[in-house]
Enzyme design. Sequence first.
Site, PDB file in Angstrom:
ATOM      1  N   HIS A  57       0.849  -1.189   0.000  1.00 38.28           N
ATOM      2  CA  HIS A  57       0.000   0.000   0.000  1.00 38.28           C
ATOM      3  C   HIS A  57       0.884   1.238   0.000  1.00 38.28           C
ATOM      4  O   HIS A  57       1.731   1.402   0.888  1.00 38.28           O
ATOM      5  CB  HIS A  57      -0.914   0.008   1.227  1.00 38.28           C
ATOM      6  CG  HIS A  57      -1.929   1.115   1.212  1.00 38.28           C
ATOM      7  ND1 HIS A  57      -3.126   1.010   0.528  1.00 38.28           N
ATOM      8  CD2 HIS A  57      -1.926   2.349   1.784  1.00 38.28           C
ATOM      9  CE1 HIS A  57      -3.819   2.139   0.694  1.00 38.28           C
ATOM     10  NE2 HIS A  57      -3.102   2.951   1.452  1.00 38.28           N
ATOM     11  N   VAL A  93      -5.446   4.001   7.913  1.00 39.31           N
ATOM     12  CA  VAL A  93      -4.673   3.214   6.949  1.00 39.31           C
ATOM     13  C   VAL A  93      -3.745   2.224   7.657  1.00 39.31           C
ATOM     14  O   VAL A  93      -3.552   1.098   7.193  1.00 39.31           O
ATOM     15  CB  VAL A  93      -3.876   4.143   6.001  1.00 39.31           C
ATOM     16  CG1 VAL A  93      -2.799   4.921   6.742  1.00 39.31           C
ATOM     17  CG2 VAL A  93      -3.271   3.354   4.851  1.00 39.31           C
ATOM     18  N   GLY A 340     -10.269   8.826   2.637  1.00 39.34           N
ATOM     19  CA  GLY A 340      -9.054   8.848   1.831  1.00 39.34           C
ATOM     20  C   GLY A 340      -8.117   7.760   2.326  1.00 39.34           C
ATOM     21  O   GLY A 340      -8.552   6.752   2.890  1.00 39.34           O
ATOM     22  N   GLU A 341      -6.861   7.945   2.087  1.00 42.85           N
ATOM     23  CA  GLU A 341      -5.813   7.041   2.562  1.00 42.85           C
ATOM     24  C   GLU A 341      -5.852   5.669   1.896  1.00 42.85           C
ATOM     25  O   GLU A 341      -5.013   4.827   2.152  1.00 42.85           O
ATOM     26  CB  GLU A 341      -5.884   6.856   4.090  1.00 42.85           C
ATOM     27  CG  GLU A 341      -5.839   8.144   4.877  1.00 42.85           C
ATOM     28  CD  GLU A 341      -6.074   7.948   6.365  1.00 42.85           C
ATOM     29  OE1 GLU A 341      -5.963   6.785   6.855  1.00 42.85           O
ATOM     30  OE2 GLU A 341      -6.395   8.936   7.051  1.00 42.85           O
ATOM     31  N   GLY A 342      -6.848   5.390   1.046  1.00 45.58           N
ATOM     32  CA  GLY A 342      -6.980   4.080   0.424  1.00 45.58           C
ATOM     33  C   GLY A 342      -7.669   3.059   1.292  1.00 45.58           C
ATOM     34  O   GLY A 342      -7.564   1.854   1.046  1.00 45.58           O
TER      35      GLY A 342
END
Length: 374
Positions: A57, A93, A340-342
């Site tokens: 990631h 995350v 956000g942040e995936g």
Amino acid sequence: MKTFDIKPVDHTMAVAIQEKIDNLNKPKGSLGRLEELAMQVCLIQQTLSPSLAHPCHLLLGGDHGIEREGVSVSPREVTWQQMINFTHGGGGVNMFCRQHGFKLRIVDVGVDYDFAEHFSHLSPLTSHLSIIDRKIARGTKNFLYEPAMTEEEYEQAIQVGVDLVDDCIAEGCRVLSIGEMGIGNTSPSSIWMSLMGNIPLKDCIGAGAGLNNDGIRHKYEVLSKAVERFKELNGLNGLNGHDGAANNCQLSIVNCQLIKHFGGFEMVAAIGAMLRAAERHLIILIDGFIMTACALAAIRLYPSAQDYMIFTHCGDESGHKMMLDVVEAKPLLHLGLRLGEGTGALCAFPIIDSAVRMMNEMNNFSGAKITKYF
């Protein structure tokens, strides 16, 4: 300008893959989207026995000059504060990467802060993770008045993404997810969505990190002015961003001006990472409004890149579903996430893992000594 050799996925194996899926000891088609995912993953990797080895990631950070125009409720310093928080393992995350076994790389591509100075005063034991220094500048320029980055900075940001993916591949990575941290980055995402997706700008602008109605109205006014100035600068008067003329200009706009005029360093690095990952036949997990905008840009540059993308989540940011519709993507989840942040990609990973385990661990009718009844 850097180019990529991204070939469409080879479908020669599709018949053999489908035959294996249909011969697993289950009713035909009964595992639904898992079967579709299994087909995509097997085609990407060109195998009947796929692998999700060493998932990585990338968390890319950058600041945006347009933030100075009050288009976000969050102040600029939140970018660097959150980046430091990630090094302590305290972000969303971090939690999801730990849960699902992803190696996390935290990367400063253009944060307006001196991390080296910050960490020089601390014991090495204070932080659990380091911030990888790939800083191009301390934030982009304000695209209301000038291009966010130069051609040289654009190329540098693309190369950052390429190099990060190469590092992951060297460790055996087969699946990549990407997240971002950058106050103000819904603004360039909204403009990309409008001009690349032929959607009226007003339909592409939402609350971001929490704007109220007055804030959204102000954001629209600022971004509308920025788009008009971009058109004037590039001789595109009359291009509405949502009419047929956009199709004729699309490739030249994207290739020559659009991405670097509005994008953030972390966003362009994400595009570079996606394109390199597609070139090297990695599985790419796409999450969130900003990363979907980056995926849209990557697809406009190299349409075959979409073959390698799995769109994992549709969030509540205004227009996200419309942007997914532009690329005819079917997201796996709709959890209302807008962190956000995936994080949505990480949450969806177990579903993809289930599809892979289906291919590798389920018995077939013959092996299970069950009559195949179809």
